[in-house]
Motif scaffolding. Structure first.
Motif, PDB file in Angstrom:
ATOM      1  N   PRO A  32       0.918  -1.233   0.010  1.00 10.09           N
ATOM      2  CA  PRO A  32       0.099  -0.100  -0.215  1.00 10.09           C
ATOM      3  C   PRO A  32       0.923   1.444   0.057  1.00 10.09           C
ATOM      4  CG  PRO A  32      -0.864  -1.541   1.479  1.00 10.09           C
ATOM      5  CD  PRO A  32       0.199  -2.207   1.014  1.00 10.09           C
ATOM      6  N   ILE A  40       5.078   7.135  -1.636  1.00  9.56           N
ATOM      7  CA  ILE A  40       4.937   7.120  -0.046  1.00  9.56           C
ATOM      8  C   ILE A  40       4.640   5.713   0.269  1.00  9.56           C
ATOM      9  CG2 ILE A  40       4.122   8.063   1.874  1.00  9.56           C
ATOM     10  CD1 ILE A  40       3.614  10.686   0.506  1.00  9.56           C
ATOM     11  N   THR A  41       5.375   4.843   0.373  1.00  8.35           N
ATOM     12  CA  THR A  41       4.964   3.599   1.092  1.00  8.35           C
ATOM     13  C   THR A  41       4.691   3.617   2.188  1.00  8.35           C
ATOM     14  OG1 THR A  41       6.690   2.551  -0.506  1.00  8.35           O
ATOM     15  CG2 THR A  41       5.797   1.045   1.110  1.00  8.35           C
ATOM     16  N   ILE A  42       3.287   3.226   2.644  1.00  7.33           N
ATOM     17  CA  ILE A  42       2.936   3.499   3.806  1.00  7.33           C
ATOM     18  C   ILE A  42       3.677   2.949   5.065  1.00  7.33           C
ATOM     19  CG2 ILE A  42       0.760   3.217   5.489  1.00  7.33           C
ATOM     20  CD1 ILE A  42       0.287   5.155   3.266  1.00  7.33           C
ATOM     21  N   ALA A  43       4.034   1.651   4.977  1.00  8.78           N
ATOM     22  CA  ALA A  43       4.712   1.029   5.902  1.00  8.78           C
ATOM     23  C   ALA A  43       6.083   1.829   6.364  1.00  8.78           C
ATOM     24  CB  ALA A  43       5.102  -0.597   5.632  1.00  8.78           C
ATOM     25  N   HIS A  44       6.869   2.262   5.327  1.00 14.85           N
ATOM     26  CA  HIS A  44       7.903   2.852   5.519  1.00 14.85           C
ATOM     27  C   HIS A  44       8.060   4.438   5.909  1.00 14.85           C
ATOM     28  CE1 HIS A  44       9.495  -0.485   2.841  1.00 14.85           C
ATOM     29  NE2 HIS A  44      10.620  -0.148   3.415  1.00 14.85           N
ATOM     30  N   ALA A  45       6.790   4.760   5.489  1.00 13.97           N
ATOM     31  CA  ALA A  45       6.678   6.390   6.157  1.00 13.97           C
ATOM     32  C   ALA A  45       6.264   6.512   7.324  1.00 13.97           C
ATOM     33  CB  ALA A  45       5.522   7.144   5.120  1.00 13.97           C
ATOM     34  N   THR A  90       1.073   5.831  -1.770  1.00 12.64           N
ATOM     35  CA  THR A  90       0.216   6.926  -2.376  1.00 12.64           C
ATOM     36  C   THR A  90       1.331   7.273  -3.343  1.00 12.64           C
ATOM     37  OG1 THR A  90       0.773   8.681  -1.021  1.00 12.64           O
ATOM     38  CG2 THR A  90      -1.202   7.206  -0.501  1.00 12.64           C
TER      39      THR A  90
END
Lengths: 197, 197, 197, 197, 197, 197
Positions: F88, F161-166, F90
């Motif tokens: 996931p 923007i990778t959710i897990a990383h951000a 954006t």
């Protein structure tokens, strides 16, 4: 160039049945939006290149995917028979980025006046090339077999102006005396061109 | 179409001497801006129409008025000898609104694929006509004397792509085999066209 | 400034009869578009300058040419009696480029706070001058006869805010105590101004 | 209206020391961006309203927060002494949304020609009002004590044109004969106005 | 980022009752526009922070003020109980500028891949901070009492994507095997997260 | 959404060596532009999917093709190992249109608050799907072999923007107490998540 306005909601799925026409398209009720509004199929299929130019363009723009409305992007699959061409044309509302999936393509675009510089390149499978918005460009299959490319365009409805058709095949015809002077040839030559389109 | 970004200050007078190149042009110090930066002269003078097409375009865009930078507009004076034409061309970055100051002009534009519909009209002094962005359009002097028009365009740098020059006069030439297939004629016909530009 | 959104189709001729109102105007069926949708006439005629300011503006925007909808441009003819003025005003949605067709004009614009610098120039026939978007500007006929200019504007509907009318002639009036403090004069002076508009 | 171009990277913190000027501002190296580039302080402090209009505007735009560059938004704190006004003005590059933090304000804006309609409202603490881009607007403290508001504006650099200063206080002055005709009063009245600014 | 198209008229007050849906909203007849169309009240009232995150957002966008349609701006009041948070979220269509009215807030945003740099700051009353469009950001009340902030956003309808709700609380759920791999945890951990939203 | 400003010249090939930074990139001298500036190769090669998520994204944006600067478009090749996911994420500055070249993909996106509706679909070779700008979306290989897709994006630099990383992998970490409250779990669970990124 970004030729589409910005989104003012998550999405605005085009409502093709609505009789109200706007810049772009009016939206269906977002509560009724569903996965199929953002989907199309069939791009794995080769287009029919048995035509005068030996190529076929399969568009996937807002006319095929209603969910593209207001999103500023679309794509197309292009098939080329051996020596087939995608003839010189412009997109009045989009830049294009083309990826070769199969075969070899000679591609090029021409800058505007006064230079009219031709920038050209032979592409192989996996190569990518860019055509800036509004400039005349073309592709030619220069390999031994069929060629296939995916083009992405920076508008939901980029438009296509094929030079030969717009100039010599308009309905009605542009007056032959105008075209004769524009191309500096006899009117009979123009009539000959016009008879083809 | 509004093809230019919005202003972020009162004005951004182009600094032609600066070696830094951006989308548009960098600005000079606004404190040094003066009336002449927003000014040009000479548009009362007829252009020289002693050429193959019998017309002359005198542009007034950001190259002539540095103060037009970031403002999204420019103009041009067009002169036409009797039967002179402004040959089929596109502006990749602007719509155009043309006002006839003297004489009679036949004008037209062609819509994009697949219709390629020609929309045409004869204009007299005081008439105004619109050419939508990116579409192929032209004018022809159909009166007995000279004709003069003012064209306003929706970009500081609209660009001009004269079809004949872009297609048959690029440097280097587009391959004759591509053009022969695009226009469905013999290569020799293409060579003849290319020899004119 | 480019104050209009980009086109999403070849054109979107305004449908003045449609009751649906949008940013800009809804379009008529493009198949029904015709040359007259892109046309207006009468700009060779002088406007009536027998009024308090001795000038007249004849607009040619989307209200006169439905085909200008979504195209980001419009024009106007301005006539000036001797010593007539086009009084200080702003266009909230457009920059302007003005060409003098006849006569002599003193023109100027004022930069925003805190400088409020007046940039001014006397123009003769064939001279061109630029007024950046949103800034207060004016013209005055400083020659012996009538003057005529063509103004091109970077919006289909630039809007005009004549300072005197907006400030002293609004309906209803702005409270005199506000204007008295704003202009640092007595309320009676304000009432006098308001009585003129 | 959204008067700023779109972002092409996460942020573009203005580099105030760079001598290259563009539409907006050039960016500092994003690796050197730090929290303070997105920060300012002091908005809890009342501005000094001991002046002719009894109000004070404390701006927080790209000049105060370099990180606002390319982001299309800014704010301001406005303080009003009793009966103080924020005099009639326009923002050439932004719409405004105003929130009353303390006190009572009479606010209004005037539509463009030909209506010049005044739309006005008395606001109390917690009320919010909108001023569309480019239109003349004002506020007046109509309560018994001080008033405070926060204004948000749709540009990193909205610009302010205070009508009184632009028209009667420009440097140099607009010719009194132009203003006398524009406001339909005697030149002496204009000189009087000009002496105040 | 300026995510809204430009205005093509003084204003375009949203007509919420109209069944025609467009990018943004269709307008009511401008002659019927009135002060209340540009107005809302109640922002002096604290939101109810008795919830899992201890915060409350009171939006004032085009859904609350119809006159914001096409104007590219909106605001919100945010209340925070002690230690309350406005959890990590993005605005897909707006940058944000936040002003602390009361209390102390720890705020931060995270840059996009590959850096994912956290830029963070503790704010006190009167401090202002900027969150660039589309980036993940949050606020936390780090003072002893309640905190209040006003956020201004560069769109009439900025949208909010609360990460926890979008990822773990969508309807229907994103498959646990996708989330387990994305967050590199067991599926049971994902089920636990999903049970909360 | 069209997240890039419009072109003001035929092209503006990015000059990566120039130290001046702007919104987008400064241009090299257009006379020095050559075919290679509009070209990249290698997209026929599979990316390395031997990683935690079993997928690989090969971008072709302005960082790879300097000629994409100002053109508002880019693409990427995405490879998926069996059961691999593109987690996931954006794109803060682009909408996306994805074409499946090989294999079967389950794709989905989640609408913004308050609905957080998941719109999902299983795609086969030749299927096309759209992800609107700024919304959380993902893909998962649900076939027996590798899968390959081409994504086109409506910006020269869409950002990821990778959710897990951000959220769990920012540098430095977002405070665990903020994340614990946002996701309604124990701080230890957050520490566990953070240890993975």
């Amino acid at each position: 160039l970004a030729s589409d306005p910005s989104s003012l909601q998550d999405f605005c799925v085009a409502d093709a049945k609505n009789s109200v026409l706007v810049n772009g398209l009016v939206c269906k009720d977002p509560k009724l939006a569903e996965a199929n509004d953002f989907f199309s199929s069939g791009l794995q299929l080769a287009g029919n290149t048995s035509n005068a130019v030996g190529s076929s363009v399969t568009p996937v723009n807002v006319a095929q995917i209603a969910g593209l409305n207001t999103l500023g992007i679309s794509i197309a699959r292009i098939d080329y028979a051996p020596w087939g061409i995608n003839p010189p044309h412009t997109h009045p509302r989009a830049s294009e980025i083309l990826t070769v999936l199969e075969g070899s393509l000679k591609v090029g675009f021409v800058t505007s006046n006064p230079e009219n510089r031709l920038i050209t390149k032979v592409l192989e499978k996996g190569d990518v090339f860019v055509f800036p918005v509004g400039l005349v460009h073309f592709q030619q299959n220069v390999g031994y077999g069929n060629a296939v490319a995916i083009a992405a365009l920076s508008s939901q409805n980029p438009g296509v102006i094929t030079i030969a058709h717009a100039v010599f095949g308009s309905k009605p015809d542009i007056s032959a005396d105008i075209l004769a002077k524009a191309f500096q040839v006899e009117k009979n030559t123009i009539y000959n061109f016009q008879s083809k389109f």
